[in-house]
Design a protein around this motif. Structure first.
Motif, PDB file in Angstrom:
ATOM      1  N   ASP A 201       1.163   3.236  -7.249  1.00  5.91           N
ATOM      2  CA  ASP A 201       1.968   2.023  -7.300  1.00  5.91           C
ATOM      3  C   ASP A 201       3.218   2.301  -8.139  1.00  5.91           C
ATOM      4  O   ASP A 201       3.124   2.945  -9.189  1.00  5.91           O
ATOM      5  N   VAL A 202       4.353   1.829  -7.668  1.00  6.45           N
ATOM      6  CA  VAL A 202       5.614   1.936  -8.407  1.00  6.45           C
ATOM      7  C   VAL A 202       6.128   0.523  -8.638  1.00  6.45           C
ATOM      8  O   VAL A 202       6.544  -0.162  -7.700  1.00  6.45           O
ATOM      9  N   ASP A 203       6.075   0.069  -9.892  1.00  6.34           N
ATOM     10  CA  ASP A 203       6.374  -1.331 -10.204  1.00  6.34           C
ATOM     11  C   ASP A 203       7.822  -1.704  -9.925  1.00  6.34           C
ATOM     12  O   ASP A 203       8.112  -2.782  -9.409  1.00  6.34           O
ATOM     13  N   ILE A 205      10.034  -0.977  -7.781  1.00 14.33           N
ATOM     14  CA  ILE A 205      10.471  -1.284  -6.419  1.00 14.33           C
ATOM     15  C   ILE A 205       9.359  -1.926  -5.595  1.00 14.33           C
ATOM     16  O   ILE A 205       9.481  -2.057  -4.375  1.00 14.33           O
ATOM     17  N   ASP A 206       8.275  -2.333  -6.253  1.00 11.80           N
ATOM     18  CA  ASP A 206       7.184  -3.034  -5.570  1.00 11.80           C
ATOM     19  C   ASP A 206       6.691  -2.247  -4.361  1.00 11.80           C
ATOM     20  O   ASP A 206       6.702  -2.729  -3.231  1.00 11.80           O
ATOM     21  N   ARG A 207       6.257  -1.005  -4.610  1.00 14.47           N
ATOM     22  CA  ARG A 207       5.806  -0.140  -3.520  1.00 14.47           C
ATOM     23  C   ARG A 207       4.431   0.433  -3.843  1.00 14.47           C
ATOM     24  O   ARG A 207       4.266   1.182  -4.795  1.00 14.47           O
ATOM     25  N   GLU A 208       3.434   0.085  -3.037  1.00 16.71           N
ATOM     26  CA  GLU A 208       2.081   0.613  -3.173  1.00 16.71           C
ATOM     27  C   GLU A 208       1.807   1.582  -2.027  1.00 16.71           C
ATOM     28  O   GLU A 208       2.151   1.302  -0.876  1.00 16.71           O
ATOM     29  N   THR A 209       1.183   2.707  -2.354  1.00 18.15           N
ATOM     30  CA  THR A 209       0.880   3.724  -1.351  1.00 18.15           C
ATOM     31  C   THR A 209      -0.558   4.194  -1.516  1.00 18.15           C
ATOM     32  O   THR A 209      -0.997   4.465  -2.631  1.00 18.15           O
TER      33      THR A 209
END
Length: 314
Positions: A201-203, A205-209
């Motif tokens: 998760d990268v807070d 840019i709101d990106r979950e992988t």
């Protein structure tokens, strides 16, 4: 360019005594390919050439060694890239750490476990650029080589290993949000079977992988499969790949892969084939990448293409 070469020579002279005192390895991989794509000019291009140094040192601690690793990018075909910031000596890896029976701890710019354990084991083609070889890897977005990363890898226990990576970049104005991104992953390997799973998760840019991968070796045949899903600001993207490698012996192999990529609700398919001949520490290959009309609609660069490449490692 001359300044870059002089700087490299000076750096080499200064670091030689230190390298001599450490268990260090100078390595590199020079890669170039001639690319022919539909409705495009013939292109001779670099395929992710790099050079680096890595090794370990004695810390004076029983069962623990210090680690260091630096790797920079080189450009073999375009001299303009030498001053572009993404060309020669652009940062690829730069980290240090320690390893022992207790596991491995690393700090600096490094690969996240998602890329190492989910993407790399299933990436069977030599072509490195995203319009062909890596076109359906969602983990490349934020979990490939990341700055400001702290990581811990457990020891391998019965074929099982886990890893945690934290991005601590000092960005943002939320005092309660010190971790800007993270990636947790696990893998298992035994008897020719390899399994891996990852979530990140990268807070900012709101990106979950998340993703899963599997490979299986059956004599001369290797099977690979991968699935990734990414939620990017509320939009879900998906990537699926299955492939196979057959080794004929004497360094000759044939590869086949099917990929499906879904972006922003639109998806397309790619079929790819490659023949590779290893020549000691070198290799030559011919690869063909075929996109359906839906895949071509995703981006202008997704067009049928033929790659003829040469690679030398040391």
């Amino acid at each position: 360019m001359k300044k870059s070469l002089i700087a490299l020579a000076v750096a080499g002279a200064l670091t030689a005594p230190m390298v001599a005192q450490a268990d260090a390895t100078l390595y590199g991989s020079f890669r170039v390919a001639l690319m022919s794509a539909d409705d495009q000019d013939l292109d001779l291009r670099d395929e992710s050439t790099r050079i680096g140094i890595k090794g370990d040192v004695d810390l004076g601690l029983e069962g623990t060694k210090g680690l260091f690793h630096w790797e920079g990018q080189l450009e073999t075909t375009d001299s303009d890239a030498y001053d572009a910031g993404t060309g020669t000596f652009a940062a690829r890896l730069a980290y240090l750490g320690a390893t022992g029976d207790w596991g491995t701890a690393l700090a600096g710019r490094q690969y996240h476990p998602h890329y190492l354990w989910v993407n790399i084991p299933t990436d069977i083609f030599n072509t490195a650029t995203s319009d062909a070889g890596e076109w359906a890897q969602l983990g490349n977005n934020q979990h490939k080589r990341q700055d400001n990363t702290l990581a811990y890898l457990t020891p391998v226990m019965g074929g099982f290993q886990a890893a945690l990576g934290l991005v601590i970049a000092g960005s943002g104005d939320d005092a309660d949000d010190d971790v800007d991104g993270y990636n947790v992953a696990a893998k298992y390997s035994a008897n020719g079977l390899y399994l891996a799973a990852s979530y990140g998760d990268v807070d900012a840019i709101d990106r979950e992988t998340w993703g899963v991968a599997a490979t299986y070796d059956i004599d001369a045949l290797k099977l690979v499969a991968r699935y990734e899903e990414q939620e990017n600001a509320g939009v879900e993207d998906e990537a699926t790949e299955v492939g196979a490698i057959y080794n004929f012996g004497e360094g000759l192999s044939a590869k086949l892969r099917y990929s499906n990529l879904e972006l922003n609700g639109n998806d397309g398919d790619q079929w790819a084939a490659e023949v590779e001949q290893k020549l000691g520490k070198g290799r030559v290959y011919v690869g063909y990448f075929d996109y359906d009309s839906d895949a071509e609609a995703l981006a202008a660069k997704y067009v049928d293409r033929l790659a003829i490449g040469y690679r030398v490692d040391f």
